[in-house]
Design a protein around this motif. Structure first.
Motif, PDB file in Angstrom:
ATOM      1  N   ARG A 138       0.846  -1.203   0.000  1.00 21.64           N
ATOM      2  CA  ARG A 138       0.000   0.000   0.000  1.00 21.64           C
ATOM      3  C   ARG A 138       0.880   1.251   0.000  1.00 21.64           C
ATOM      4  N   ALA A 160       0.488   5.016   1.572  1.00 25.24           N
ATOM      5  CA  ALA A 160      -0.358   5.584   2.631  1.00 25.24           C
ATOM      6  C   ALA A 160      -0.039   7.054   2.895  1.00 25.24           C
ATOM      7  N   PRO A 161      -0.306   7.914   1.926  1.00 30.35           N
ATOM      8  CA  PRO A 161       0.053   9.323   2.109  1.00 30.35           C
ATOM      9  C   PRO A 161      -0.863  10.050   3.088  1.00 30.35           C
ATOM     10  N   SER A 162      -0.299  11.010   3.777  1.00 28.78           N
ATOM     11  CA  SER A 162      -1.112  11.935   4.577  1.00 28.78           C
ATOM     12  C   SER A 162      -1.450  13.096   3.655  1.00 28.78           C
ATOM     13  N   GLU A 222      -4.302   8.761   4.652  1.00 29.45           N
ATOM     14  CA  GLU A 222      -4.182   8.850   6.115  1.00 29.45           C
ATOM     15  C   GLU A 222      -4.628  10.227   6.597  1.00 29.45           C
ATOM     16  N   TYR A 267      -0.884   7.709  15.522  1.00 30.73           N
ATOM     17  CA  TYR A 267      -0.431   7.215  14.218  1.00 30.73           C
ATOM     18  C   TYR A 267      -0.094   5.716  14.191  1.00 30.73           C
ATOM     19  N   VAL A 302      -2.115   3.019  11.826  1.00 34.79           N
ATOM     20  CA  VAL A 302      -1.402   2.381  10.712  1.00 34.79           C
ATOM     21  C   VAL A 302      -1.399   0.870  10.878  1.00 34.79           C
ATOM     22  N   ARG A 340       8.225   1.971   2.838  1.00 30.91           N
ATOM     23  CA  ARG A 340       8.021   3.408   3.075  1.00 30.91           C
ATOM     24  C   ARG A 340       9.373   4.058   3.319  1.00 30.91           C
TER      25      ARG A 340
HETATM   26  N1  GLU Z   1       1.113   8.546   6.347  1.00 33.46           N
HETATM   27  C1  GLU Z   1       2.501   8.318   6.520  1.00 33.46           C
HETATM   28  C2  GLU Z   1       3.296   9.368   5.810  1.00 33.46           C
HETATM   29  O1  GLU Z   1       2.775  10.087   5.017  1.00 33.46           O
HETATM   30  C3  GLU Z   1       2.979   7.002   5.968  1.00 33.46           C
HETATM   31  C4  GLU Z   1       2.696   5.881   6.878  1.00 33.46           C
HETATM   32  C5  GLU Z   1       3.262   4.573   6.444  1.00 33.46           C
HETATM   33  O2  GLU Z   1       3.640   4.401   5.273  1.00 33.46           O
HETATM   34  O3  GLU Z   1       3.320   3.706   7.291  1.00 33.46           O
HETATM   35  O4  GLU Z   1       4.470   9.498   6.051  1.00 33.46           O
END
Ligand code: GLU
Length: 484
Positions: free
Chosen positions: A6, A8-10, A42, A185, A189, A203
Motif C-alpha cells: 500500500r 499511505a500518504p497523509s 491517512e 499514528y 497504521v 516506506r
Molecule cells: N502517512 C505516513 C506518511 O505520510 C505514511 C505511513 C506509512 O507508510 O506507514 O508518512
C-alpha cells in the motif's frame, strides 16, 4: 500468496518526489509479483488534511500511471476499529489505561529533563488497582491507552537495511489512543495494515523508529507480521535532504515543466533501486515492472539531479511514437495560440516531419514548441540581438540573400537532393564556404541564429514560404541600409 502493498500518504500537501517514489516502488513491486497495490489516505489529522491535497495525490498518481486495486481506504473512516483494537489490547493485558493528565506528564517531563536529562513514563498507572481505574473512568475522568512495552528487544529483517533491532528499554509505554478516543499514528497504521492484509510495508526510512512500536502492536493483536522495507532518503545535488531549496519538488511542478510521465517514472525508479550490473538507464515502465525486485533496493541515499531528469526526458522524447508526440505537441501549440490542433492534424505529414526535426534537439515538449514557433508563424519575427550579429554587414548579407533566393527559385523539385548541390554551387561561384550562406539565410527564414540544419529547414518550410521569407529579408535589409 501474492503480496499486498500500500501507499499511505497523509493528504497535507502536494504529491512530492519522495512520496511519488514510495508509491512507485510499492506499485512496481506489486505489479512485478502479481500482487495488489492499495491506496490509503491517512486523513486522521483533520486539522492538516485537505480534500485539495487528496485530489492532488490522486492526480499525481494518475499522471504517473500508478493505478491502485480495490477502493481507496480513508483512515479516518476506521477510527472505531482503531479504538476497538486498542481496547482489545487492554483486555488482553498488552495495554493499560493511564489517568495521568497532559499537564502532569509535562511537569514530570520538565523535571526529569532538568535533573536526569531524559524522561520516560514511569508506568505508575499500570500499578493502579484495575477496579479503581475502571471506577474513575466510569466517573468521567479522562484517560488514554498506553501500550505496555515488554522486556527485551524488537527487530526485523528489513528488505533494504538487513537486520535492525531496537532495545525495548529505550521505548516508553507509548500512547495508542488519546483521551478523545482517537488513535495515535502507530495504532491507526498497524490496525489498518492488518485489516488490509498488507504483507510488505515499504516506506521512507524516516519511519524506521516507528516500526518496533508497530511490530509490538502486531504481536499484541496476534496478527501476522508483514515484511518491512525502508527506503533511503533522497538528497539534492549538494548532498542535503531534498527540500524546497532545491527547486521544484512537487511532481505536478515537473509535469508543468514539460517532463513526461514515463520519464518521471523512469527517473524515480532509479532513486534507490538498480537492476544491477551494466544496464541502460532509459527504461519504459514495462521494463521496470519486469526488472523490479527487492534485491535491487539500495541502502545509500540517492540524488535528485534535475539535469539528469531533463536528459532522460530528451531520451524518452526520442523514443516516443510519433503519433503520441504529435498529440502532445499539437495540444501545447494550440494552448499557446500558435496554431489550431485541427489544422496541424490536417497537415499530419508536414507536422510529423517538423516534429522529427525538432525532437532530436529538444529535452521537453515545451522546448519543441518553442522551436516550432518560426515554422508556425505567418510572418517571421527577427530577433534583434541575433540580427545584429548575423546581419552585421547588411550590404553583404543582402547580396548573399538575393543571390540565394535566385538560386533556390530555380530549383525543381524542392528536395534536399536538388537544394544542397545548388547552394554548394552558389557558394563556390562566390568563392565562399557554403556555411557562410547559412547564417544570413537562417536569420531570414527563422528570425533567429539557431535552427536545425538549413536544408531540413528549407524542406519543412517548402518553396513558397522559403522564397517569400528570403525576399522579405532582402526588403528588410534594404530598409536597414537606407536603400529602400
Ligand atoms: N502517512 C505516513 C506518511 O505520510 C505514511 C505511513 C506509512 O507508510 O506507514 O508518512
Amino acid at each position: 500468496m501474492p503480496p499486498r502493498l500500500r501507499f499511505a500518504p497523509s493528504p497535507t500537501g502536494d504529491l512530492h518526489v519522495g512520496g511519488a517514489r514510495t508509491a512507485l516502488f510499492n506499485w512496481l513491486y506489486a505489479r512485478h509479483h502479481g500482487g495488489q497495490f492499495l491506496l490509503r489516505v491517512e486523513d486522521t489529522d483533520k486539522a492538516r488534511s485537505t480534500d485539495e491535497s487528496t485530489r492532488a495525490i490522486f492526480e499525481g498518481l494518475h499522471w504517473l500511471g500508478l493505478d491502485w486495486d480495490e477502493d481507496v481506504v480513508y483512515q479516518g473512516a476506521n477510527v472505531a476499529r482503531h479504538r476497538a483494537d486498542a481496547e482489545r489490547m487492554v483486555a488482553s493485558g498488552h495495554a493499560y489505561r493511564c489517568l495521568c493528565t497532559t499537564a502532569e506528564i509535562e511537569e514530570r517531563r520538565r523535571h526529569a529533563v532538568a535533573t536526569e536529562g531524559a524522561f520516560k513514563y514511569d508506568r505508575r498507572c499500570d500499578r493502579l488497582d484495575r477496579a479503581e481505574v475502571a471506577r474513575r473512568v466510569a466517573a468521567g475522568e479522562s484517560s488514554v491507552i498506553r501500550f505496555r512495552v515488554p522486556e527485551g528487544s524488537t527487530g526485523w529483517t528489513d528488505l533494504v537495511h538487513g537486520e535492525i533491532s531496537f532495545p525495548n528499554k529505550d521505548i516508553e509505554d507509548f500512547v495508542v489512543l488519546r483521551s478523545d478516543g482517537t488513535p495515535i499514528y502507530n495504532m491507526a497504521v498497524t490496525s489498518d495494515d492488518i485489516a488490509m492484509g498488507i504483507t510488505l510495508v515499504m516506506r521512507g526510512d524516516d519511519h524506521i523508529s516507528n516500526t518496533p512500536k508497530q511490530i509490538m502492536i502486531y504481536r499484541a493483536l496476534d496478527a501476522a507480521l508483514p515484511q518491512f522495507a525502508h527506503l533511503p532518503m533522497i538528497h539534492g545535488t549538494d548532498g542535503k535532504k531534498l527540500s524546497k531549496r532545491h527547486g521544484a519538488t512537487a511532481v505536478a511542478d515537473w509535469q508543468h515543466e514539460g517532463i513526461l510521465p514515463q520519464t518521471m517514472v523512469n527517473f524515480l525508479a532509479l532513486l534507490g533501486w538498480s537492476p544491477g550490473g551494466e544496464f541502460n538507464e532509459v527504461m519504459a515502465i514495462g521494463e521496470l515492472v519486469a526488472a523490479f525486485d527487492a534485491s535491487g533496493l539500495l541502502k545509500k541515499a540517492s540524488v535528485f539531479d534535475p539535469k539528469k531528469l531533463e536528459w532522460m526526458n530528451g531520451q524518452h522524447l526520442q523514443r516516443m511514437p510519433l503519433a503520441e508526440l504529435a498529440l502532445l505537441a499539437s495540444r501545447k501549440i494550440e494552448a499557446e495560440g500558435l496554431a489550431k490542433a485541427a489544422e496541424l492534424t490536417s497537415r499530419a505529414e508536414w507536422f510529423g516531419h517538423l516534429l522529427e526535426l525538432l525532437r532530436v534537439r529538444s529535452r521537453t515538449v515545451d522546448d519543441m514548441v518553442r522551436q516550432a514557433r518560426p515554422f508556425l508563424a505567418v510572418q517571421v519575427t527577427y530577433d534583434e540581438s541575433a540580427a545584429a550579429k548575423v546581419w552585421k554587414e547588411p550590404t553583404e548579407a543582402r547580396a548573399l540573400l538575393a543571390a540565394t533566393r535566385d538560386t533556390l527559385a530555380a530549383c525543381t523539385p524542392w528536395s534536399a537532393e536538388v537544394l544542397e548541390p545548388a547552394l554548394k554551387g552558389l557558394a563556390e561561384a562566390r568563392g565562399i564556404a557554403v556555411g557562410k550562406l547559412f547564417g544570413p539565410m537562417r536569420m531570414a527564414l527563422m528570425g533567429e541564429a539557431n535552427s536545425p540544419g538549413m536544408i531540413d529547414v528549407l524542406t519543412v518550410f517548402g518553396r513558397d514560404v522559403a522564397l517569400a521569407r528570403l525576399a522579405a529579408a532582402v526588403v528588410e535589409l534594404d530598409r536597414r541600409t537606407g536603400h529602400a
